[in-house]
Write a protein that holds these residues in place. Structure first.
Motif, PDB file in Angstrom:
ATOM      1  N   VAL A 131      41.739  33.964  49.718  1.00 59.28           N
ATOM      2  CA  VAL A 131      40.608  34.731  50.312  1.00 59.28           C
ATOM      3  C   VAL A 131      39.431  34.111  50.856  1.00 59.28           C
ATOM      4  O   VAL A 131      38.926  34.146  51.959  1.00 59.28           O
ATOM      5  N   SER A 149      48.989  41.245  41.159  1.00 62.33           N
ATOM      6  CA  SER A 149      47.457  41.531  41.493  1.00 62.33           C
ATOM      7  C   SER A 149      46.984  40.552  40.908  1.00 62.33           C
ATOM      8  O   SER A 149      47.477  39.560  40.245  1.00 62.33           O
ATOM      9  N   GLN A 190      36.932  38.109  44.445  1.00 58.47           N
ATOM     10  CA  GLN A 190      38.025  38.452  45.129  1.00 58.47           C
ATOM     11  C   GLN A 190      38.828  39.368  44.452  1.00 58.47           C
ATOM     12  O   GLN A 190      39.207  39.251  43.295  1.00 58.47           O
ATOM     13  N   ASP A 191      39.575  40.252  45.212  1.00 60.59           N
ATOM     14  CA  ASP A 191      40.748  41.047  44.722  1.00 60.59           C
ATOM     15  C   ASP A 191      41.662  41.176  45.654  1.00 60.59           C
ATOM     16  O   ASP A 191      41.445  41.219  46.710  1.00 60.59           O
ATOM     17  N   GLN A 192      43.066  41.065  45.120  1.00 61.25           N
ATOM     18  CA  GLN A 192      44.084  41.043  46.112  1.00 61.25           C
ATOM     19  C   GLN A 192      45.261  41.670  45.425  1.00 61.25           C
ATOM     20  O   GLN A 192      45.418  41.740  44.126  1.00 61.25           O
ATOM     21  N   TYR A 193      46.457  42.314  46.376  1.00 63.26           N
ATOM     22  CA  TYR A 193      47.415  42.612  45.840  1.00 63.26           C
ATOM     23  C   TYR A 193      48.495  42.121  46.810  1.00 63.26           C
ATOM     24  O   TYR A 193      48.508  42.097  47.967  1.00 63.26           O
ATOM     25  N   GLN A 194      49.743  41.675  46.082  1.00 62.31           N
ATOM     26  CA  GLN A 194      50.897  41.014  46.716  1.00 62.31           C
ATOM     27  C   GLN A 194      52.117  42.021  46.629  1.00 62.31           C
ATOM     28  O   GLN A 194      52.497  42.406  45.628  1.00 62.31           O
ATOM     29  N   THR A 240      50.169  34.317  45.221  1.00 61.50           N
ATOM     30  CA  THR A 240      48.880  34.734  45.564  1.00 61.50           C
ATOM     31  C   THR A 240      48.632  34.049  47.137  1.00 61.50           C
ATOM     32  O   THR A 240      49.142  33.055  47.533  1.00 61.50           O
TER      33      THR A 240
END
Length: 465
Positions: free
Chosen positions: A91, A114, A73-77, A88
Motif C-alpha cells: 500500500v 487481513s 496501513q490496513d488491508q483485506y485480501q 498481501t
C-alpha cells in the motif's frame, strides 16, 4: 423622402447628444494615497507578494523534515496461498516479511486474509543535511522578501514620477487657460477698436489668429494631461485612469537640499543581488551535505489474519474466519545509509553553484556602478535644476513686463501687432518654462531617492510642506 429626412434627423439628434456628453471630473488623489493605492493594487506587486508567501510556506514545509514518518496501513485480501500463508499487497512503505513455507501441492481454494501495520521511520541524524536544506529555504525566504520590497520601491518611484508629470501637465493647462483668456480679452478690445474705426480690419483678423493659436495650445496641453492621467491610473491599478493630482503644493515651495545623502549600499536592488548570492552559496552547501550518510531509527508493529489456520492448516473461505488477527509482531531497529557514488556528480554541481555565485557577484558590482553613477548624476541634476528654478521667475517677470509694455504701446499706437504677438509668445513660454523648472527640481530629487534606495529623501521634503 420623409423616411430619409427622419433618418438624417435622428443622426443629427444623436450627434448632438454625444456632443453634449461631459467628461466626468477626475478624482483628486494625494501623492501619499497614490503610493499606498499602487502598493495594494498593482498586479506585479501582488505577484511578488505571492512569491514571498510561497517561499514562507516552503520554509515551513522543509522545517517539517525533522519529523518522523508514520505509516499506517490496513488491508483485506481474497487470494490463494500456495507459496505464502496468505497473500498481501503493498500500500505504502515497506511491508514486513509475512512469508511462510512452500507447500508441496498447489491449492487453488482462495481464503480471506487481513494485514495491519504501524511503522515509524525517523532520520535521527543526517550529519547536517536537513539543517542545510532549512538554511536554503530560509535564504530563499529572505531573498523573496527583498525582491518584494524592491518591486514595491521601484513601482513607487514610477508612481511618483508619473504624479509629477501629471502635475506639470495640469499646471500647463492652467497656464494655457490664462493665456487663452489674455488672447480673448485682447481680441475683444481690438475688435471694439476696429468697429469704432480706430484700428484697421486686419488687426481684428490678427487678434483672432492669436486666439486660435491659444486654443490649440490649450487643446494640446489638455491632451497631454489626459494621457498622463491614464498613465497614472494604470500604475495605480485603475483601468479608468480618471485621476488628478490633488493640489499644486509642489509649486509653492522648492525643496531644501541636503549637504549629505545616504549612499547607494542600502538600495533594495542591491539587497536582492546580495540575498541571491547568499542563497546560491547556501544551496552549494546543501548539495555537499546531500552526500552525507543518514542514521535511521525504525519501529514497526503488525498483525496478521488468514483463512488458513495456524494450528491445523485447515482452509476456510468465510470472511470472518480470515480477517480476524491470528498473530502479531513488532520490530525495532537502527541503520545507516550512505550513497557514495554521487560524489563525482555532486562535485560538479557544487562547482556550478559557486560559478553562479561569482556571476551574481559581477552583476552586483555592475548594479553598484550604475547606481553610483545615477546618484552622481542626480547631484548634478539637482544643482542645475535648482539654479534654473531660481532663474525662471526672473524670466517670467521680465516677459510679463514686456507683454504689458507691448500692449500699452499698441493701445497708444506706438507698437505693431507683431510686437504684441511676440510678447504673447514670450510670456507664455516663460510661464511654461517656470513650471517645468520647478517640476524638474522635484524630479531630480526623486532621481536621487531612486539611486540611494531611500524614498524618505523625497517624501520628507513633500511632507515638510
Amino acid at each position: 423622402m420623409k423616411k430619409k429626412y427622419l433618418f438624417v434627423s435622428c443622426l443629427l439628434i444623436r450627434g448632438l447628444a454625444f456632443g453634449q456628453q461631459v467628461e466626468p471630473e477626475p478624482h483628486k488623489i494625494s501623492l501619499s494615497d497614490a503610493i499606498d493605492l499602487a502598493a495594494r493594487n498593482y498586479p506585479s506587486i501582488k505577484a511578488k507578494k505571492a512569491e514571498k508567501s510561497i517561499a514562507e510556506f516552503n520554509l515551513k514545509a522543509v522545517q517539517k523534515e525533522r519529523l518522523p514518518d508514520l505509516i499506517v496501513q490496513d488491508q483485506y485480501q481474497f487470494a490463494t496461498n500456495n507459496s505464502l500463508v496468505g497473500a498481501t499487497f503493498p500500500v505504502e512503505g515497506p511491508v514486513p516479511s509475512v512469508s511462510g513455507g512452500i507447500r508441496p501441492n498447489n491449492i487453488y481454494q482462495p481464503v480471506w486474509g487481513s494485514f495491519t501495520s504501524l511503522q515509524v521511520n525517523w532520520q535521527a541524524y543526517t550529519f547536517g543535511r536537513i539543517k542545510a536544506n532549512i538554511d536554503v529555504a530560509q535564504k530563499a525566504t529572505v531573498r523573496q522578501q527583498f525582491d518584494y520590497e524592491n518591486e514595491v520601491f521601484q513601482h513607487q518611484i514610477k508612481v511618483i514620477d508619473a504624479y509629477l508629470a501629471l502635475l506639470v501637465f495640469q499646471k500647463t493647462v492652467r497656464i494655457q487657460e490664462v493665456n487663452l483668456q489674455r488672447a480673448t480679452t485682447f481680441r475683444d478690445v481690438t475688435n471694439a477698436k476696429v468697429i469704432s474705426g480706430l484700428r484697421a480690419g486686419i488687426d481684428s483678423s490678427f487678434a483672432g489668429a492669436e486666439v486660435s493659436k491659444a486654443k490649440l495650445l490649450l487643446l494640446q496641453s489638455q491632451q497631454n494631461e489626459r494621457s498622463q492621467r491614464i498613465r497614472l491610473g494604470e500604475l495605480l491599478g485603475n483601468a479608468a485612469g480618471n485621476m488628478a493630482a490633488d493640489s499644486m503644493q509642489f509649486y509653492q515651495k522648492l525643496p531644501t537640499l541636503l549637504r549629505e545623502y545616504p549612499d547607494v549600499t542600502q538600495n533594495p536592488l542591491l539587497k536582492v543581488f546580495n540575498s541571491q548570492i547568499d542563497l546560491i552559496k547556501s544551496r552549494s552547501v546543501a548539495i555537499k551535505k546531500s552526500l552525507n550518510p543518514r542514521i535511521v531509527l525504525s519501529a514497526s508493529a503488525w498483525a496478521r489474519g488468514s483463512g488458513v489456520s495456524n494450528s491445523s492448516d485447515s482452509y476456510s473461505s468465510n470472511f470472518f474466519d480470515g480477517v480476524g488477527y491470528q498473530i502479531g509482531n513488532y520490530l525495532l531497529g537502527a541503520g545507516i545509509s550512505w550513497n557514495i557514488t554521487p560524489i563525482f556528480r555532486i562535485r560538479h554541481q557544487v562547482s556550478a553553484e559557486l560559478q553562479r555565485a561569482q556571476q551574481f557577484q559581477h552583476l552586483l558590482q555592475e548594479q553598484e556602478l550604475r547606481l553610483s553613477s545615477q546618484s552622481a548624476n542626480a547631484n548634478v541634476q539637482i544643482k542645475l535644476a535648482m539654479e534654473q528654478a531660481l532663474e525662471a521667475p526672473i524670466q517670467t517677470n521680465a516677459a510679463r513686463g514686456a507683454y504689458m509694455q507691448a500692449t500699452a504701446r499698441y493701445d497708444s499706437g506706438l507698437a505693431t501687432l507683431l510686437e504684441v504677438s511676440q510678447a504673447f509668445l514670450l510670456l507664455n513660454r516663460a510661464e511654461v518654462d517656470q513650471s517645468i523648472a520647478i517640476n524638474n527640481v522635484w524630479r531630480a530629487l526623486l532621481l536621487k531617492a531612486a539611486s540611494v534606495g531611500n524614498l524618505s529623501v523625497f517624501l520628507n521634503q513633500v511632507n515638510g510642506q
